[in-house]
Design an enzyme around this catalytic site. Structure first.
Site, short mmCIF file in Angstrom:
data_model
loop_
_atom_site.label_atom_id
_atom_site.label_comp_id
_atom_site.label_asym_id
_atom_site.label_seq_id
_atom_site.Cartn_x
_atom_site.Cartn_y
_atom_site.Cartn_z
N CYS A 129 53.21 24.67 -75.21
CA CYS A 129 52.65 24.88 -73.87
C CYS A 129 51.48 23.93 -73.62
O CYS A 129 51.68 22.73 -73.45
CB CYS A 129 52.27 26.34 -73.67
N HIS A 176 57.12 29.21 -74.98
CA HIS A 176 56.45 29.84 -76.13
C HIS A 176 57.49 30.36 -77.13
O HIS A 176 58.07 31.42 -76.91
CB HIS A 176 55.56 30.99 -75.66
N GLU A 182 56.87 31.63 -79.94
CA GLU A 182 56.28 32.69 -80.77
C GLU A 182 56.46 34.08 -80.19
O GLU A 182 56.28 35.06 -80.90
CB GLU A 182 54.79 32.40 -80.99
#
Length: 509
Positions: free
Chosen positions: A79, A167, A169
């Site tokens: 990001c 993202h 994660e």
């Protein structure tokens, strides 16, 4: 434990999730502020740049010095990190025409690129950005796009540098763990050997070396962190460890006796201290939550110090500090704002001239539990809900008295026992009964009552940083409410808290 990944934090709310996902791939990693990270040595296999609440176009945008990293080590920007690597190295980042937040799908993927190996087309990813990459630096190419974002992911053609606009994660990026795994294994060359077993072996060896023949004292709470820390120290130094468990009069019903038995079964040398009267006497007349916490914390330190001084030649204080505590103290924005004082042993090491040993300072909470299972600690401790250090002192709202503590203990006991009997306990992150400083009118038989109100609180969470109220079955709540009202004289009304965190905290005080 030698090989590791560095994660440079730009203040993203998701940075800890990056670390957790890396460790789920059995690779050790460390989070450091983007402007205060250690110079990479031969143990560092790669670097990840986190997201950020800033835009790279802001005047005060965080700008790292990565001259010792870029082009020399595998580098992955996520990001903001991806936008930084584009914006400051010859590309262009601009405000997006269509701001993309939430779920998106990769409708174009270069599956020949090692980062996206075996990632299926139309895979779901999570976007959270207002800027977009208009142009990439020279020698960079797009490797994934969504319907709205052309540069969903990119790679350098002549160095191991990559950027992800989404993202990987977060839970909503369904192949996020695999994408990070590709980076860690195939690009960084990590061996993926960071396991609970390897952690125990390395930590016990280091503790033996560090502590030698020195004696250690550790304060037990009955919870996961202090219990696992104690067992690691016990495994390393055996009888050189003495544990102190203080009954502050604010524990759950029968907890002091039950926990002492559990610890003795684990082979630990535990000193139990009954200090109920001191703690409760000093809380008399105090209703402010912060003052209650300070009174409880002060007394804990005094009681602990008094008991520790009875021991011979103590040189170390063991603590159950875990990695999120460490990260908070060195965050990008400095130590986080104090929301509430914590009941801990702050100040004791200096006061007693002790050095501190923290066997768990590298681990997240879920990793602590995994290590605990490998150490053969029982589920009744490892699956135990978090319980606040000040205990029922902050679940009895307003002034704390022995009578009110008794009411809270009985109501809490019925609630927690019910969760276990109905098979709901393990589905809940934390639960408890709050005794409110409110009395309400009720009717029991032919008599009018004017008694206390109890609020039941149960939440689901991953790490407690955010939490949702637990959707417990109506029949269960009805049964628990009836049991509390019928069996606990002094309570005639039960309510259920349906607030999430944020904005509400898990505890009421």
């Amino acid at each position: 434990m030698a090989e590791k990944i560095l994660i440079l934090d730009f203040g993203s709310q998701y940075t800890q999730l990056i670390a957790r996902k890396v460790r789920e791939n059995n690779v050790y990693c460390e989070i450091h502020p983007y402007n205060a990270y250690p110079e990479p040595d031969e143990d560092v296999k790669g670097v990840i740049l986190s997201g950020s609440p800033f835009s790279v176009r802001d005047d005060n945008a965080p700008i790292p010095d990565i001259t010792s990293i870029k082009g020399k080590l595998p580098l992955l920007g996520i990001c903001y990190g991806a936008q930084y690597l584009s914006h400051y190295y010859g590309g262009e980042v601009a405000a997006s025409d269509s701001r993309e937040y939430g779920r998106a799908r990769l409708n174009s993927i270069d599956s020949t690129n090692v980062l996206l190996k075996d990632i299926p087309i139309q895979t779901q990813v999570w976007m959270s950005h207002g800027d977009t990459i208009r142009n990439l630096p020279e020698k960079c190419q797009v490797i994934a796009s969504t319907g709205d974002v052309e540069v969903g992911a990119y790679a350098s053609k002549d160095e191991p540098t990559f950027g992800l606009q989404f993202h990987p994660e977060v839970y909503h990026t369904t192949e996020g763990k695999k994408i990070l795994g590709n980076f860690l294994r195939d690009i960084c060359g990590c061996h993926q050997e960071w396991t609970p077993e390897s952690f125990i072996e390395a930590t016990v060896s280091e503790l033996k070396r560090k502590l030698g023949s020195d004696n250690v004292v550790l304060g037990l709470s009955g919870g996961v962190d202090s219990s696992v820390a104690a067992m690691l120290l016990h495994k390393a130094i055996g009888p050189q460890l003495t544990c102190i468990f203080v009954d502050n009069g604010l524990l759950r019903k029968n907890e002091f006796e039950e926990v002492l038995v559990s610890y003795k079964d684990m082979g630990l040398n535990v000193v139990g201290v009954d200090a109920k009267e001191k703690f409760l006497a000093d809380l008399k007349g105090i209703s402010d939550p912060e003052l209650k916490r300070k009174s409880i914390g002060k007394n804990f330190i005094e009681v602990f110090e008094s008991e520790a001084k009875k021991l011979k030649q103590i040189k170390w204080l063991g603590q159950g500090t875990i990695y999120p505590d460490v990260i908070e103290s060195v965050s990008v924005n400095g130590p986080s704002v104090t929301i509430k004082s914590h009941h801990n042993v702050g100040g004791l090491p200096e006061k007693m001239n002790l050095k501190v040993v923290e066997p768990l300072r590298l681990l997240f909470k879920d990793e602590v539990r995994k290590v605990g299972y490998k150490l053969k600690i029982g589920s009744h401790i490892l699956k135990r809900h978090p319980f606040p250090g000040p205990g029922l002192g902050i679940r009895v709202l307003g002034e704390v008295t022995p009578e009110k503590v008794g009411l809270a203990q009985e109501a809490d006991h019925i609630f927690i026992r019910g969760l276990k009997e109905y098979g709901l306990y393990d589905r809940v992150w934390q639960a408890g009964a709050m005794l409110l400083p409110v009395q309400s009118v009720g009717v029991m038989g032919d008599e009018r009552t004017y008694e206390f109100v109890v609020a039941l609180r149960a939440v689901t969470a991953t790490d407690g940083m955010t939490a949702d109220w637990a959707h417990l079955p109506d029949a269960f709540l009805s049964k628990v409410s009836n049991d509390i009202i019928n069996k606990v004289r002094g309570i005639n009304r039960v309510v259920y808290d349906i607030s999430s965190k944020p904005p509400a905290t898990i505890e009421w005080e």
